[in-house]
Scaffold this motif. Sequence first.
Motif, PDB file in Angstrom:
ATOM      1  N   UNK A  19      56.345  25.859  40.451  1.00  0.00           N
ATOM      2  CA  UNK A  19      55.889  26.897  39.672  1.00  0.00           C
ATOM      3  C   UNK A  19      55.853  27.141  38.335  1.00  0.00           C
ATOM      4  N   UNK A  20      55.000  27.660  37.405  1.00  0.00           N
ATOM      5  CA  UNK A  20      55.035  27.616  35.892  1.00  0.00           C
ATOM      6  C   UNK A  20      56.302  28.221  35.502  1.00  0.00           C
ATOM      7  N   UNK A  21      56.797  29.457  36.083  1.00  0.00           N
ATOM      8  CA  UNK A  21      58.026  30.208  36.008  1.00  0.00           C
ATOM      9  C   UNK A  21      59.222  29.043  36.021  1.00  0.00           C
ATOM     10  N   UNK A  22      59.295  28.442  37.124  1.00  0.00           N
ATOM     11  CA  UNK A  22      60.435  27.503  37.330  1.00  0.00           C
ATOM     12  C   UNK A  22      60.482  26.536  36.201  1.00  0.00           C
ATOM     13  N   UNK A  23      59.033  25.829  35.700  1.00  0.00           N
ATOM     14  CA  UNK A  23      59.026  24.862  34.679  1.00  0.00           C
ATOM     15  C   UNK A  23      59.819  25.412  33.372  1.00  0.00           C
ATOM     16  N   UNK A  24      58.926  26.767  33.143  1.00  0.00           N
ATOM     17  CA  UNK A  24      59.360  27.400  32.062  1.00  0.00           C
ATOM     18  C   UNK A  24      60.963  27.780  31.802  1.00  0.00           C
ATOM     19  N   UNK A  25      61.400  28.166  32.975  1.00  0.00           N
ATOM     20  CA  UNK A  25      62.684  28.384  32.906  1.00  0.00           C
ATOM     21  C   UNK A  25      63.827  27.169  32.800  1.00  0.00           C
ATOM     22  N   UNK A  54      57.237  18.309  30.356  1.00  0.00           N
ATOM     23  CA  UNK A  54      57.232  20.040  30.566  1.00  0.00           C
ATOM     24  C   UNK A  54      57.540  20.454  29.082  1.00  0.00           C
ATOM     25  N   UNK A  55      58.426  20.129  28.605  1.00  0.00           N
ATOM     26  CA  UNK A  55      58.847  20.560  27.193  1.00  0.00           C
ATOM     27  C   UNK A  55      57.615  20.449  26.237  1.00  0.00           C
ATOM     28  N   UNK A  56      56.954  19.171  26.301  1.00  0.00           N
ATOM     29  CA  UNK A  56      55.778  19.352  25.145  1.00  0.00           C
ATOM     30  C   UNK A  56      54.582  20.393  25.921  1.00  0.00           C
ATOM     31  N   UNK A  57      54.383  20.276  26.951  1.00  0.00           N
ATOM     32  CA  UNK A  57      53.517  21.390  27.544  1.00  0.00           C
ATOM     33  C   UNK A  57      53.852  22.751  27.069  1.00  0.00           C
ATOM     34  N   UNK A  58      55.146  23.180  27.290  1.00  0.00           N
ATOM     35  CA  UNK A  58      55.596  24.218  26.910  1.00  0.00           C
ATOM     36  C   UNK A  58      55.393  24.687  25.457  1.00  0.00           C
ATOM     37  N   UNK A  60      52.940  23.359  23.676  1.00  0.00           N
ATOM     38  CA  UNK A  60      51.631  23.624  23.341  1.00  0.00           C
ATOM     39  C   UNK A  60      51.157  24.882  24.160  1.00  0.00           C
ATOM     40  N   UNK A  61      51.906  25.729  24.916  1.00  0.00           N
ATOM     41  CA  UNK A  61      51.672  27.053  25.360  1.00  0.00           C
ATOM     42  C   UNK A  61      51.170  27.054  26.758  1.00  0.00           C
ATOM     43  N   UNK A  62      51.309  25.789  27.406  1.00  0.00           N
ATOM     44  CA  UNK A  62      50.793  25.572  28.963  1.00  0.00           C
ATOM     45  C   UNK A  62      51.540  26.787  29.888  1.00  0.00           C
ATOM     46  N   UNK A  63      52.460  27.032  29.463  1.00  0.00           N
ATOM     47  CA  UNK A  63      53.385  28.084  30.525  1.00  0.00           C
ATOM     48  C   UNK A  63      53.686  29.641  29.970  1.00  0.00           C
ATOM     49  N   UNK A  64      52.552  29.914  29.184  1.00  0.00           N
ATOM     50  CA  UNK A  64      52.542  31.024  28.439  1.00  0.00           C
ATOM     51  C   UNK A  64      53.026  30.739  26.856  1.00  0.00           C
ATOM     52  N   UNK A  65      53.010  31.736  26.065  1.00  0.00           N
ATOM     53  CA  UNK A  65      53.376  31.565  24.749  1.00  0.00           C
ATOM     54  C   UNK A  65      55.023  31.178  24.569  1.00  0.00           C
ATOM     55  N   UNK A  66      55.210  30.115  23.855  1.00  0.00           N
ATOM     56  CA  UNK A  66      56.667  29.569  23.738  1.00  0.00           C
ATOM     57  C   UNK A  66      57.470  30.666  22.812  1.00  0.00           C
ATOM     58  N   UNK A  67      58.862  30.755  22.917  1.00  0.00           N
ATOM     59  CA  UNK A  67      59.476  31.489  22.092  1.00  0.00           C
ATOM     60  C   UNK A  67      59.434  30.987  20.744  1.00  0.00           C
ATOM     61  N   UNK A  71      59.897  26.891  19.111  1.00  0.00           N
ATOM     62  CA  UNK A  71      58.818  26.135  18.270  1.00  0.00           C
ATOM     63  C   UNK A  71      59.535  26.017  16.920  1.00  0.00           C
ATOM     64  N   UNK A  72      60.359  26.672  16.179  1.00  0.00           N
ATOM     65  CA  UNK A  72      60.868  26.522  14.993  1.00  0.00           C
ATOM     66  C   UNK A  72      61.907  25.550  15.221  1.00  0.00           C
ATOM     67  N   UNK A  73      62.803  25.448  16.087  1.00  0.00           N
ATOM     68  CA  UNK A  73      63.655  24.471  16.267  1.00  0.00           C
ATOM     69  C   UNK A  73      62.962  23.024  16.543  1.00  0.00           C
ATOM     70  N   UNK A  74      62.106  23.056  17.430  1.00  0.00           N
ATOM     71  CA  UNK A  74      61.263  21.545  17.522  1.00  0.00           C
ATOM     72  C   UNK A  74      60.821  21.197  16.206  1.00  0.00           C
TER      73      UNK A  74
END
Length: 140
Positions: A19-25, A54-58, A60-67, A71-74
């Motif tokens: 699930x996207x929630x699992x990946x995001x978590x 999953x980090x790259x997808x996150x 890019x916004x694949x699991x909802x808007x990233x924090x 994004x700043x840390x990356x």
Amino acid sequence: MDEISTSKSMKSSKRPNFADEFKRGLVEQTFEPDASVSLVARRNDINTNLLFRWRRQYLEGAFGPPCPEHVAQKSADAIPTLLPVSIVDETSVAATAMTTAEAPSLAEGVCEIEFERARIRLRGDVSPATLKLLIRELSR
């Protein structure tokens, strides 16, 4: 015999669907201070490369808007700070070593870390972010 080969091929081709929630978590755990992507993956029985994907997808916004802080840390991690490095022969350092009374006091803006067989000296405006990066990398 056909039933055995059919069930075997069906079993090997099935992939888990997370699930996207699992990946995001899991991805958000990897952005915590001192977190290791490898350790987060191992704790959750996930392949490390999959978690990096999953980090790259996150981001890019694949699991909802990233924090925003992730994004700043990356962005900060993507542009490494390069520091000038001088390699000095150990014997020449020993020959020219001064006693602490003779040595000039270290000016502000100098960070010196001494190891058993090496010394790192950072001169100039040493930012807290640079020091944090240096300490993090040296502690590995």
